[in-house]
Design a protein around this motif. Structure first.
Motif, PDB file in Angstrom:
ATOM      1  N   PRO A 372       0.830  -1.211   0.000  1.00  0.00           N
ATOM      2  CA  PRO A 372       0.000   0.000   0.000  1.00  0.00           C
ATOM      3  C   PRO A 372       0.864   1.261   0.000  1.00  0.00           C
ATOM      4  N   SER A 373       0.222   2.373  -0.232  1.00  0.00           N
ATOM      5  CA  SER A 373       0.880   3.684  -0.260  1.00  0.00           C
ATOM      6  C   SER A 373       1.930   3.759  -1.369  1.00  0.00           C
ATOM      7  N   ARG A 374       1.683   3.009  -2.459  1.00  0.00           N
ATOM      8  CA  ARG A 374       2.572   3.048  -3.632  1.00  0.00           C
ATOM      9  C   ARG A 374       4.029   2.809  -3.228  1.00  0.00           C
ATOM     10  N   THR A 375       4.241   1.708  -2.521  1.00  0.00           N
ATOM     11  CA  THR A 375       5.581   1.289  -2.132  1.00  0.00           C
ATOM     12  C   THR A 375       5.892  -0.039  -2.820  1.00  0.00           C
ATOM     13  N   LEU A 376       6.985  -0.065  -3.555  1.00  0.00           N
ATOM     14  CA  LEU A 376       7.390  -1.232  -4.341  1.00  0.00           C
ATOM     15  C   LEU A 376       8.501  -1.973  -3.610  1.00  0.00           C
ATOM     16  N   GLU A 377       8.323  -3.278  -3.427  1.00  0.00           N
ATOM     17  CA  GLU A 377       9.369  -4.114  -2.821  1.00  0.00           C
ATOM     18  C   GLU A 377       9.969  -5.014  -3.889  1.00  0.00           C
ATOM     19  N   LEU A 378      11.283  -4.936  -4.049  1.00  0.00           N
ATOM     20  CA  LEU A 378      12.008  -5.802  -4.979  1.00  0.00           C
ATOM     21  C   LEU A 378      12.830  -6.794  -4.166  1.00  0.00           C
TER      22      LEU A 378
END
Length: 635
Positions: A372-378
């Motif tokens: 959520p909250s436009r957070t990207l996990e790579l």
């Protein structure tokens, strides 16, 4: 022992270099006096080349030795006190600059420069003194950006923990300020010098000493003092090596400084990043700036037969029969800047080669998670990749930009079989990466469709030191909580595995956020830790306090309605969210009372204002039995 061996090796090289120089000179005089065969002449120049190489590598060894001694000194001072370290290095920097300025200012007040001062006055010293300071500061400016070198030193010598992270960037900024200041003084002084040179050439009065000095060297131009040789003076600044490189250096420096302001860095990072690479032009111009030797003084040989203080009163008789004053001869000092900067430039080139090699190692994206909250996990894997808690990497995505590298904190633990980074979508580059990874697509992307990623790092930060404290305070503000995700995971892994090396017994975690959306992606980790700690009967190991610093009226009403619920309505944790800002004085007092005779490591990743407040609390609450040691992340 390492320093002693390097010192011995350095002085052996210096002695060797002196011997080579001596025998080269002997060989030269033998060739000249006895007209030795041409092969010996070739041998002579071979010795000269050999001597130059020895000198070059001696200089490189000197710079390496200098930097290692500097780093060990910093380590020693950090064992005493962080503030003492900063204070000592600050005063050392000011002291060395002041010494160089005064020393070279006085050096140009000697008889050798008497006639030069007749033309230029004290503007000569005001130009040359800051030039010497510029050489010294330009020698230092590249060191803090050699990330791999600093990480190697940090990892190899294992300094005493309890340091302030990010002194590299702070040191880089301070040196840059000194370069800007000395450049300004140097330019203003040379503008006066140019005016004085021009007036001496234009005022064609043979009864004036400045005009007579300006006319020396007119015929063969071999021993001139005034570099302006004609009445057309307006284009001289742009027809000499010193003038052209000076203009290039000045323009490059102005662009670098103006694009380095916080507003530009935060809002237009690409402008800051690309403009900063004008340092290449800056250093090239700096090296060649003095090659033409425009500023000249009397030669040492001529000074023996021509005393300027006595002969200046009889300048009409210079060179005439019966005169005790031959015409003065002038020459410029050999260029010195390259000797100051060749070592750092060599280290920086090595740094870039290491980065180039590491960035071409294959990186595999194993999983992409949209929080959520436009957070990207790579989540990624790379052969031979080893990390520690709180470290960060530079990430490049060639499909987005082949030139841009951006730093991101690693949020995975060293015990995990992958490494990960959480990337908040806040700019053009992160938006493009978000799209490339399928963040705007409803279905999950296949592995073969994901973009290629290049990684440079990892690099160390202060969070690595957290395991060296029995009690730890972690303070994160907003996205600044990311370094502590790795630390909390790693500590938990060590605790459940009964790791004998785990020195940490208690963690106080504070998270300050201005809006509720910022809690969403990190709350999952806290919920997992809370559940596992309850299952292991270790709920006292981690105390966490989450603060919502701003909220809307509708949200406040919703919070009041659900305040009596078992779990917090925002984070889903049993620990309720607090509203407002922490009372740091009460928090530090409570921790000091709960842990007497203990060193408490205080770690912050947040804004400078909060850093100043915590540093002040650490100083005020440090007593004989309790010491609070402040550390700060810088990105």
């Amino acid at each position: 022992m390492c320093i002693i061996l390097l010192c011995v090796l350095y002085y052996i090289c210096v002695l060797y270099y002196i011997c080579v120089l001596y025998y080269t000179c002997v060989l030269y005089y033998i060739c000249v006096l006895y007209y030795i065969h041409v092969y010996y002449i070739i041998l002579y120049y071979t010795c000269v080349l050999y001597y130059t190489c020895v000198l070059y590598y001696t200089c490189v060894l000197y710079y390496i030795l200098y930097y290692i001694i500097l780093y060990y000194t910093c380590v020693f001072l950090r064992r005493v006190n962080n503030e003492v370290c900063a204070l000592v290095f600050s005063w050392c920097g000011w002291g060395i600059n002041a010494f160089l300025f005064v020393h070279f200012y006085m050096a140009f007040l000697t008889p050798r420069w008497f006639y030069t001062r007749v033309l230029l006055g004290h503007a000569l010293s005001w130009a040359r003194a800051p030039a010497a300071c510029l050489n010294f500061n330009c020698m230092l400016i590249l060191l803090p950006v050699c990330r791999n070198l600093l990480s190697f030193l940090r990892g190899s010598i294992q300094p005493d923990r309890g340091s302030t992270a990010g002194p590299d960037i702070t040191f880089h900024k301070l040196v840059a300020y000194m370069i800007a200041f000395h450049t300004a003084v140097h330019i203003v002084a040379h503008l006066f010098n140019f005016e004085y040179f021009m007036n001496a050439q234009l005022d064609r009065n043979e009864t004036l000493l400045p005009f007579v000095l300006s006319e020396i060297g007119t015929n063969d131009n071999a021993s001139y003092l005034n570099p302006i040789r004609t009445n057309e003076t307006t284009i001289v600044m742009f027809t000499t090596v010193a003038g052209l490189t000076g203009v290039a250096i000045t323009l490059a420096l102005i662009l670098i400084i103006t694009s380095s302001t916080e507003v530009i860095r935060r809002s237009y990072f690409e402008v800051f990043w690309f403009t900063h690479h004008l340092f290449v032009i800056f250093f090239i111009g700096l090296v060649f700036h003095g090659f033409e030797r425009i500023v000249r003084g009397q030669t040492l040989e001529n000074l023996k037969v021509h005393d300027p203080e006595n002969c200046s009163e009889h300048f009409e008789d210079w060179g005439r029969n019966g005169s005790d004053c031959p015409e003065p001869k002038f020459a410029g000092n050999p260029p010195m800047t390259w000797k100051w900067v060749v070592g750092p430039m060599f280290l920086y080139v090595c740094e870039r080669l290491v980065r180039y090699y590491r960035s071409h190692q294959k990186v595999v994206i194993t999983k992409v998670v949209m929080h959520p909250s436009r957070t990207l996990e790579l989540q990624m894997k790379k052969k031979g990749f080893k990390m520690e808690v709180g470290q960060y990497v530079f990430i490049q995505c060639p499909s987005v930009s082949r030139l841009e590298w951006h730093p991101f904190t690693l949020t995975s633990a060293p015990e995990e079989d992958h490494f990960s980074a959480h990337i908040r979508i806040v700019g053009d580059w992160t938006e493009a990466l978000y799209t490339a990874c399928g963040g705007d697509q409803p279905e999950q992307q296949q592995a073969w469709t994901l973009p290629k990623i290049a990684i440079d790092g990892p690099f160390g930060t202060a969070s690595e030191d957290a395991f060296q404290y029995e009690v730890v305070m972690l303070v994160g503000a907003g996205i600044g909580v990311t370094p502590f995700a790795s630390l909390l995971k790693s500590v938990w892994y060590k605790r459940i595995q009964n790791h004998q090396d785990t020195f940490t017994k208690k963690i106080y975690f504070y998270w300050l956020c201005p809006e509720t959306q910022a809690f969403e992606w990190f709350a999952d980790l806290l919920q997992t830790l809370e559940k596992q700690m309850n299952e292991q009967n270790m709920s006292d190991f981690l105390s966490y306090n989450i603060y919502l610093t701003r909220w809307k009226d509708q949200e406040a009403a919703h919070f009041r309605v659900h305040h009596e619920a078992e779990n917090d309505p925002i984070t889903g944790l049993k620990q309720k969210t607090l509203y407002g800002k922490p009372n740091w004085d009460n928090e530090f007092t409570t921790i000091a009372a709960s842990h007497p005779k203990t060193k408490v490591g205080v770690f912050l990743c947040g804004p400078p204002v909060l850093g100043k407040a915590l540093a002040k609390q650490c100083r005020s609450h440090t007593e004989a039995d309790v010491k609070f040691i402040f550390n700060k992340e810088n990105f």
